[in-house]
Scaffold this motif. Structure first.
Motif, PDB file in Angstrom:
ATOM      1  N   VAL A   6       0.836  -1.191   0.000  1.00  0.00           N
ATOM      2  CA  VAL A   6       0.000   0.000   0.000  1.00  0.00           C
ATOM      3  C   VAL A   6       0.877   1.249   0.000  1.00  0.00           C
ATOM      4  O   VAL A   6       0.506   2.280  -0.534  1.00  0.00           O
ATOM      5  CB  VAL A   6      -0.992  -0.036   1.182  1.00  0.00           C
ATOM      6  CG1 VAL A   6      -0.289   0.009   2.523  1.00  0.00           C
ATOM      7  CG2 VAL A   6      -1.992   1.100   1.092  1.00  0.00           C
ATOM      8  N   ARG A  31      -0.103  -4.430   2.362  1.00  0.00           N
ATOM      9  CA  ARG A  31      -1.528  -4.138   2.543  1.00  0.00           C
ATOM     10  C   ARG A  31      -2.110  -5.044   3.619  1.00  0.00           C
ATOM     11  O   ARG A  31      -1.838  -6.230   3.661  1.00  0.00           O
ATOM     12  CB  ARG A  31      -2.261  -4.364   1.212  1.00  0.00           C
ATOM     13  CG  ARG A  31      -3.679  -3.847   1.165  1.00  0.00           C
ATOM     14  CD  ARG A  31      -4.243  -4.001  -0.219  1.00  0.00           C
ATOM     15  NE  ARG A  31      -3.523  -3.145  -1.166  1.00  0.00           N
ATOM     16  CZ  ARG A  31      -3.798  -1.859  -1.356  1.00  0.00           C
ATOM     17  NH1 ARG A  31      -4.771  -1.288  -0.693  1.00  0.00           N
ATOM     18  NH2 ARG A  31      -3.126  -1.147  -2.224  1.00  0.00           N
ATOM     19  N   ALA A  67      -3.613   3.449  -3.225  1.00  0.00           N
ATOM     20  CA  ALA A  67      -4.869   3.258  -2.510  1.00  0.00           C
ATOM     21  C   ALA A  67      -5.991   3.727  -3.404  1.00  0.00           C
ATOM     22  O   ALA A  67      -5.776   4.562  -4.288  1.00  0.00           O
ATOM     23  CB  ALA A  67      -4.866   4.074  -1.222  1.00  0.00           C
ATOM     24  N   LEU A 113      -4.761   8.190   2.905  1.00  0.00           N
ATOM     25  CA  LEU A 113      -3.848   8.025   4.040  1.00  0.00           C
ATOM     26  C   LEU A 113      -4.269   8.995   5.138  1.00  0.00           C
ATOM     27  O   LEU A 113      -4.322  10.196   4.905  1.00  0.00           O
ATOM     28  CB  LEU A 113      -2.413   8.307   3.592  1.00  0.00           C
ATOM     29  CG  LEU A 113      -1.294   8.080   4.609  1.00  0.00           C
ATOM     30  CD1 LEU A 113      -0.029   7.688   3.882  1.00  0.00           C
ATOM     31  CD2 LEU A 113      -1.028   9.302   5.451  1.00  0.00           C
ATOM     32  N   GLU A 204      -7.246   3.991   3.576  1.00  0.00           N
ATOM     33  CA  GLU A 204      -6.801   2.605   3.413  1.00  0.00           C
ATOM     34  C   GLU A 204      -5.624   2.324   4.314  1.00  0.00           C
ATOM     35  O   GLU A 204      -5.359   1.180   4.675  1.00  0.00           O
ATOM     36  CB  GLU A 204      -6.438   2.338   1.950  1.00  0.00           C
ATOM     37  CG  GLU A 204      -7.691   2.226   1.131  1.00  0.00           C
ATOM     38  CD  GLU A 204      -7.444   1.664  -0.233  1.00  0.00           C
ATOM     39  OE1 GLU A 204      -6.474   0.920  -0.421  1.00  0.00           O
ATOM     40  OE2 GLU A 204      -8.244   1.978  -1.124  1.00  0.00           O
ATOM     41  N   ILE A 205      -4.888   3.380   4.641  1.00  0.00           N
ATOM     42  CA  ILE A 205      -3.797   3.214   5.597  1.00  0.00           C
ATOM     43  C   ILE A 205      -3.884   4.334   6.617  1.00  0.00           C
ATOM     44  O   ILE A 205      -4.132   5.490   6.265  1.00  0.00           O
ATOM     45  CB  ILE A 205      -2.417   3.191   4.891  1.00  0.00           C
ATOM     46  CG1 ILE A 205      -1.288   3.213   5.914  1.00  0.00           C
ATOM     47  CG2 ILE A 205      -2.261   4.344   3.906  1.00  0.00           C
ATOM     48  CD1 ILE A 205       0.070   2.883   5.336  1.00  0.00           C
ATOM     49  N   CYS A 207      -1.912   6.179   9.848  1.00  0.00           N
ATOM     50  CA  CYS A 207      -0.622   6.326  10.525  1.00  0.00           C
ATOM     51  C   CYS A 207      -0.862   6.881  11.922  1.00  0.00           C
ATOM     52  O   CYS A 207      -1.396   7.979  12.067  1.00  0.00           O
ATOM     53  CB  CYS A 207       0.269   7.285   9.755  1.00  0.00           C
ATOM     54  SG  CYS A 207       0.615   6.739   8.093  1.00  0.00           S
ATOM     55  N   ARG A 231      -7.718  -3.409  11.537  1.00  0.00           N
ATOM     56  CA  ARG A 231      -7.085  -4.218  10.501  1.00  0.00           C
ATOM     57  C   ARG A 231      -8.023  -5.312  10.004  1.00  0.00           C
ATOM     58  O   ARG A 231      -8.200  -5.496   8.805  1.00  0.00           O
ATOM     59  CB  ARG A 231      -5.792  -4.832  11.035  1.00  0.00           C
ATOM     60  CG  ARG A 231      -5.060  -5.666  10.009  1.00  0.00           C
ATOM     61  CD  ARG A 231      -3.935  -6.434  10.623  1.00  0.00           C
ATOM     62  NE  ARG A 231      -4.422  -7.307  11.695  1.00  0.00           N
ATOM     63  CZ  ARG A 231      -3.625  -8.039  12.471  1.00  0.00           C
ATOM     64  NH1 ARG A 231      -2.320  -7.966  12.318  1.00  0.00           N
ATOM     65  NH2 ARG A 231      -4.116  -8.804  13.417  1.00  0.00           N
ATOM     66  N   THR A 236      -8.009  -2.047   7.057  1.00  0.00           N
ATOM     67  CA  THR A 236      -7.161  -0.867   7.063  1.00  0.00           C
ATOM     68  C   THR A 236      -5.748  -1.291   7.431  1.00  0.00           C
ATOM     69  O   THR A 236      -5.545  -2.075   8.345  1.00  0.00           O
ATOM     70  CB  THR A 236      -7.662   0.133   8.104  1.00  0.00           C
ATOM     71  OG1 THR A 236      -9.057   0.285   7.926  1.00  0.00           O
ATOM     72  CG2 THR A 236      -6.983   1.470   7.954  1.00  0.00           C
ATOM     73  N   THR A 237      -4.791  -0.773   6.695  1.00  0.00           N
ATOM     74  CA  THR A 237      -3.399  -1.001   7.039  1.00  0.00           C
ATOM     75  C   THR A 237      -3.029  -0.002   8.129  1.00  0.00           C
ATOM     76  O   THR A 237      -3.461   1.150   8.074  1.00  0.00           O
ATOM     77  CB  THR A 237      -2.522  -0.758   5.806  1.00  0.00           C
ATOM     78  OG1 THR A 237      -3.106  -1.450   4.713  1.00  0.00           O
ATOM     79  CG2 THR A 237      -1.114  -1.229   6.036  1.00  0.00           C
TER      80      THR A 237
END
Lengths: 294, 424
Positions: A6, A31, A67, A113, A204-205, A207, A231, A236-237
């Motif tokens: 990802v 991912r 993504a 993100l 999708e990710i 942080c 997750r 979701t990453t």
């Protein structure tokens, strides 16, 4: 590039004047994984985060986010300086001008993100629900006319947004505090609300910058569970910076260790635990102490 | 506050004695000694009356603050530093009753009030519009704008110059001036998007001054300091003048004797409708995504960007919508005065509008309306003290900032009823 990663970071370099904060950082994020970025204080973890999320414009290298079915170059959407070639190609010129004028870190979020902050940045004078509604700005009906006339379509969009709000409040266990001001919440609640807010942008990710900082052990455990829910149930990453080694080793599928702006090790928790370079970075160069475990 | 509330009369008496004694010292020499040529007379009864009034008043106040109600009131005023409150989800606003009442009273005013009162109320309503416009920029989006008068001037000069050069009347200029002001807002907004706080305030201050200086010095177009006349509104082509060069006038059409108050009545009714429309739009905007985005931007710009909000567009929209409201106010100001010149658009006006927003409570619509009337009607009532107006104004601001730093009306936030959560 395959869909399997990802996020792909290649040769990332970040200089602040003469200070080389990051030197040639490379890593890929799988991912659907939970990955951790660890390292001693001042190793450059938060700098990497700020580069990934578009808050710093990297000096060099490539960050590719794949993504939402497309690939986004994080550095490009922040607006790059003009190149001589642009003056001969109107299309490239217009594109670069567009990113220069309207580009920025918000495009990174729109590409999929989301992030949280080390020092919590909630909208303190707004209610908890409103905090999560702001996060859905790109998903609601933003038409001025529809909003002023309060049309059916507008009401439907707002109702859906509220349903998502209460869903995420349920996930982070804050439904009872829905109508309180965000600034009034306790520290742990604010941390959870910030994660819910990031998730409301449909990333999708995600942080997370030190999500467990300042939490007690039981809260940390609840947080670990929550990250697993993100997750497993939401595909979701998760990429996190964390100093709580117990939690990192417990939750992560993949760990990247930074020291002095360089990646010194990456791999699964077991590899990292026994990596002599990591132990040296954390505890100093003398490696005669055999009992050290992370 | 659970203890039995009994009035301690001893304490009240001591308070009263001290206040009476202080009044004696203060008023004794001032009121009690009366000069009469080269000699003076003592007037003991006047002093005695004043001291008695002060002592009795102090006794009453002291006793009141020992009752349950008084304690609650003192408690409320001691804790006035709190921020916004979130309303309960099923909160029913009292405004449902107050608004129709205010509309009814407002519609009666032109038929009962004198011409003078009517003009004062019109001025009050113009400042309500200005306050609402600046409230979007300062109160909601948190961008300190000291040059708001520039947009006001653009609206006013838009009407006057549009009439002179293009023959456009009040009704066509009303929307055009709003658009012109919005465009000016965007022109100002774009270069200052990267600034915050003090820097932004200085740049906007410069913008307001630029507009005023252009109006003063570009004499061939704006007639400079001599000013320019602005047209009156018309009712379906009927003019409100004594005699009309082309077509009929209002009083001729309705067979009424000429009265110069008619034009103010008409301006008042149109302005009243526009203010209510702006209030309604403002009320909706705050609840809409764009309003939430403005407030989020005020709270934390970096967090906004991390959530995918384009801070450039959010700031620009705040500048443009605020400016267009200022432009509307300018059109009404020009048509109500009939004549404008650059001296109406000085920095003092900007400061006054900002004072309205700060005094009313940043982001509070009701507060802005109250403060706008307060700050425009009060100076009219204090005509005799005209020289001290600015001084009073300054003292008022200082006192407000000490006792009610959040403005007259506290900001409330909508509550949402919990419901079943769902994600698609």
């Amino acid at each position: 590039m395959s869909q399997e990663h990802v996020l792909k970071v290649e040769n990332l370099v970040m200089h602040f004047g003469g200070i080389k904060a990051l030197n040639d950082v490379n890593f890929d994020i799988q991912r659907g994984s939970v990955s951790a970025l660890i390292g001693p204080n001042g190793a450059g973890k938060t700098t990497v985060f700020n580069c990934l999320t578009g808050f710093y414009k990297a000096t060099g290298g490539k960050i590719t986010l794949s993504a939402g079915g497309k690939e986004t170059s994080v550095i490009k959407v922040l607006g790059e300086p003009f190149q001589p070639a642009d003056f001969f190609s109107p299309v490239a010129f217009v594109r670069r001008l567009k990113y220069k004028m309207f580009g920025g870190s918000h495009l990174v979020n729109r590409a999929g993100l989301a992030r949280t902050f080390q020092n919590i940045r909630l909208f303190k004078e707004m209610s908890v629900v409103e905090n999560l509604l702001v996060a859905q700005h790109m998903r609601v009906n933003r038409s001025l006319i529809a909003g002023i006339l309060n049309t059916k379509a507008y009401q439907k969009a707002e109702e859906e947004a509220l349903e998502r709000v209460f869903y995420w409040l349920g996930v982070v266990d804050l439904v009872d505090s829905a109508n309180r001001l965000a600034g009034e919440l306790s520290y742990g609640q604010q941390r959870r609300l910030e994660i819910a807010r990031a998730m409301c942008t449909n990333p999708e990710i995600v942080c997370l910058d030190e999500p467990a900082a300042g939490l007690n052990p039981s809260e940390t455990e609840a947080l670990t569970k929550m990250i697993r829910v993100l997750r497993d149930e939401h595909n979701t990453t998760v990429l996190l910076i964390e100093h709580d080694m117990g939690m990192v080793m417990d939750i992560s599928d993949y760990i990247v260790v930074l020291d002095h702006g360089e990646v010194i090790a990456k791999g699964g928790p077991d590899d990292i635990k026994n990596n002599p370079k990591v132990i040296a970075a954390y505890l100093g160069a003398e490696e005669d102490d055999e009992e050290v475990t992370l | 506050m659970s203890q039995a509330v009994g009035i301690n009369f001893k304490k009240s008496s001591i308070d009263a004695l001290i206040a009476g004694f202080l009044a004696l010292i203060l008023f004794g020499p001032i009121v009690g000694v009366l000069l009469d040529g080269y000699k003076f007379d003592f007037e003991f009864d006047r002093v005695a009356w004043i001291v008695a009034i002060v002592a009795v008043g102090r006794f009453a106040v002291s006793s009141f603050f020992q009752t349950e109600k008084g304690v609650a009131m003192a408690f409320r005023y001691a804790n006035n530093n709190e921020g916004a409150t979130v309303l309960a989800p099923n909160h029913k606003s009292k405004m449902v009753w107050i608004i129709p009442l205010v509309i009814a009273v407002g519609l009666l005013i032109p038929f009962v009030a004198s011409k003078y009162v009517l003009t004062v109320v019109i001025l009050g309503l113009i400042y309500v519009l200005l306050g609402l416009g600046l409230n979007i920029v300062v109160g909601l989006a948190g961008l300190l704008d000291l040059g708001f008068v520039g947009f006001y001037a653009i609206g006013a000069y838009g009407l006057a110059l549009g009439y002179e050069n293009l023959g456009l009347g009040f009704w066509s200029m009303l929307p055009i001036a709003a658009i012109l002001a919005a465009v000016a807002g965007a022109i100002l907004g774009f270069p200052v998007l990267r600034m915050h706080g003090d820097y932004l305030a200085i740049v906007t201050l410069g913008f307001g001054e630029i507009i005023r200086l252009v109006l003063t010095n570009w004499a061939s177009f704006t007639h400079g300091p001599n000013g320019i006349s602005a047209p009156l509104p018309t009712l379906f082509g009927l003019e409100f003048k004594r005699r009309s060069r082309d077509g009929e006038t209002f009083h001729e059409f309705f067979n009424l004797p000429y009265d110069s108050a008619y034009k103010y009545m008409f301006i008042y009714i149109v302005l009243f409708a526009v203010v209510w429309a702006v209030l309604f739009i403002k009320h909706r905007l705050v609840k809409m995504p764009i309003g939430r985005a403005w407030e989020a931007l005020r709270e934390d710009e970096i967090a906004c960007r991390s959530l995918g909000l384009n801070h450039v567009l959010v700031k620009l929209s705040a500048f443009m919508l605020g400016a267009s409201t200022g432009g509307l106010a300018g059109v009404f100001f020009a048509t109500y005065q009939g004549f404008i010149n650059p001296s109406s658009f000085t920095f003092f006006e900007s400061a006054l509008i900002l004072a309205i927003v700060v005094l009313g409570g940043m982001g509070s619509t009701l507060g802005v309306v109250i403060a706008a009337f307060f700050l425009t009607v009060l100076p009219e009532m204090l005509r005799e003290f005209a020289e001290y107006r600015v001084l009073m104004f300054g003292i008022l601001m200082v006192v407000m900032m000490i006792w009610k730093p959040r403005g007259i009306v506290r900001v409330t936030r909508t509550g949402f009823a919990p419901r079943k959560g769902a994600v698609k």
